[in-house]
Design an enzyme around this catalytic site. Structure first.
Site, mmCIF file in Angstrom:
data_model
loop_
_atom_site.group_PDB
_atom_site.id
_atom_site.type_symbol
_atom_site.label_atom_id
_atom_site.label_comp_id
_atom_site.label_asym_id
_atom_site.label_seq_id
_atom_site.Cartn_x
_atom_site.Cartn_y
_atom_site.Cartn_z
ATOM 1 N N GLN A 118 5.412 9.329 -4.260
ATOM 2 C CA GLN A 118 5.620 9.144 -2.822
ATOM 3 C C GLN A 118 7.087 8.806 -2.553
ATOM 4 O O GLN A 118 7.426 7.740 -2.038
ATOM 5 C CB GLN A 118 4.688 8.042 -2.295
ATOM 6 C CG GLN A 118 3.219 8.408 -2.321
ATOM 7 C CD GLN A 118 2.888 9.536 -1.368
ATOM 8 O OE1 GLN A 118 3.371 9.588 -0.233
ATOM 9 N NE2 GLN A 118 2.041 10.460 -1.820
ATOM 10 N N HIS A 137 9.672 5.953 -5.895
ATOM 11 C CA HIS A 137 11.046 6.217 -6.321
ATOM 12 C C HIS A 137 11.410 7.700 -6.312
ATOM 13 O O HIS A 137 10.544 8.557 -6.390
ATOM 14 C CB HIS A 137 11.256 5.659 -7.738
ATOM 15 C CG HIS A 137 10.793 4.255 -7.880
ATOM 16 N ND1 HIS A 137 9.711 3.902 -8.663
ATOM 17 C CD2 HIS A 137 11.237 3.112 -7.300
ATOM 18 C CE1 HIS A 137 9.516 2.601 -8.584
ATOM 19 N NE2 HIS A 137 10.429 2.089 -7.759
ATOM 20 N N ASP A 157 -1.026 19.674 1.565
ATOM 21 C CA ASP A 157 0.337 19.168 1.440
ATOM 22 C C ASP A 157 1.227 19.831 2.478
ATOM 23 O O ASP A 157 1.640 20.977 2.319
ATOM 24 C CB ASP A 157 0.867 19.436 0.023
ATOM 25 C CG ASP A 157 2.199 18.758 -0.237
ATOM 26 O OD1 ASP A 157 2.765 18.135 0.691
ATOM 27 O OD2 ASP A 157 2.679 18.855 -1.377
ATOM 28 N N ASP A 189 -3.845 13.926 -8.410
ATOM 29 C CA ASP A 189 -2.693 13.842 -7.532
ATOM 30 C C ASP A 189 -3.264 13.774 -6.113
ATOM 31 O O ASP A 189 -4.426 14.129 -5.884
ATOM 32 C CB ASP A 189 -1.823 15.093 -7.714
ATOM 33 C CG ASP A 189 -0.611 15.087 -6.807
ATOM 34 O OD1 ASP A 189 0.041 14.028 -6.684
ATOM 35 O OD2 ASP A 189 -0.328 16.136 -6.206
ATOM 36 N N ARG A 190 -2.484 13.323 -5.146
ATOM 37 C CA ARG A 190 -2.999 13.251 -3.778
ATOM 38 C C ARG A 190 -2.629 14.511 -2.990
ATOM 39 O O ARG A 190 -3.471 15.373 -2.768
ATOM 40 C CB ARG A 190 -2.480 12.001 -3.054
ATOM 41 C CG ARG A 190 -3.248 11.742 -1.761
ATOM 42 C CD ARG A 190 -2.604 10.712 -0.888
ATOM 43 N NE ARG A 190 -1.451 11.293 -0.194
ATOM 44 C CZ ARG A 190 -0.717 10.654 0.682
ATOM 45 N NH1 ARG A 190 -0.958 9.390 0.989
ATOM 46 N NH2 ARG A 190 0.311 11.242 1.267
ATOM 47 N N ASP A 191 -1.364 14.635 -2.595
ATOM 48 C CA ASP A 191 -0.947 15.749 -1.745
ATOM 49 C C ASP A 191 -1.071 17.066 -2.502
ATOM 50 O O ASP A 191 -0.450 17.263 -3.538
ATOM 51 C CB ASP A 191 0.492 15.538 -1.268
ATOM 52 C CG ASP A 191 0.653 14.245 -0.467
ATOM 53 O OD1 ASP A 191 -0.255 13.923 0.318
ATOM 54 O OD2 ASP A 191 1.675 13.564 -0.655
#
Length: 177
Positions: free
Chosen positions: A56, A95, A20, A12-14
């Site tokens: 996102q 979405h 985050d 995952d990114r954040d």
């Protein structure tokens, strides 16, 4: 017929790659999490693909644009590249709901599996939310890690880690077996 032999580290990114702060889309707000460079170097050394899968929804909410996201993704990849770490691909879901790509749905992971020929039983996923873990489970990723200071794994189908550096110990111990 496509073979599925490659191993991947899904991230995952954040909350995993960067802190985050909520809807991070500006370079000046992007702060790498301690240990991320060491972890990715170790997985690259072990011939893993590095795949980012990130929700996102700020795009559909109108907080930022797809172009804003791409600019930040390019910055992030360039910072990894400076440290000799190639990110193989960044998948993102813009979405709010109603799609197969938004985690906990497995769409992004399954797309990467087919695009790169990934064996999910030999792959890893690190997320900071239970929806990340559910996406991994739903796709068939066997090695699931939740990065959380609060959560505890009551069941044993995923591991809880408090910091990324715990991953190094885990994969090194796995090598010893």
């Amino acid at each position: 017929m496509k073979t599925y032999e490659k191993k991947a580290l899904f991230l995952d990114r954040d909350g995993v790659i960067n802190e985050d702060f909520g809807y991070v889309f500006k370079i000046e707000d992007f702060k790498f999490i301690d240990g991320i460079f060491e972890i990715l170097k170790e997985f690259k050394k072990r011939d893993f693909l590095i795949i980012i899968v990130t929700n996102q929804s700020g795009i559909q909410r109108g907080y930022y644009t797809t172009k804003d996201f791409e600019i930040l993704a390019d910055y992030m990849k360039a910072e990894f590249k400076k440290r000799d770490i190639d990110i193989d691909k960044v998948y993102f879901c813009p979405h709010l709901s109603g799609c197969e790509c938004r985690k906990p749905n497995p769409g992004m992971i399954l797309e990467a599996k087919d695009e790169f020929g990934i064996d999910l039983s030999k792959s890893y996923l690190i997320g900071d939310k239970l929806s990340d873990i559910e996406a991994g489970k739903n796709a068939g990723v066997k090695n699931l890690f939740l990065l959380s200071k609060e959560e505890k794994s009551v069941n044993r189908d995923f591991h809880c880690i408090k910091e990324l550096k715990e991953m190094l110990n885990f994969i090194r111990k796995k090598d010893e077996k």
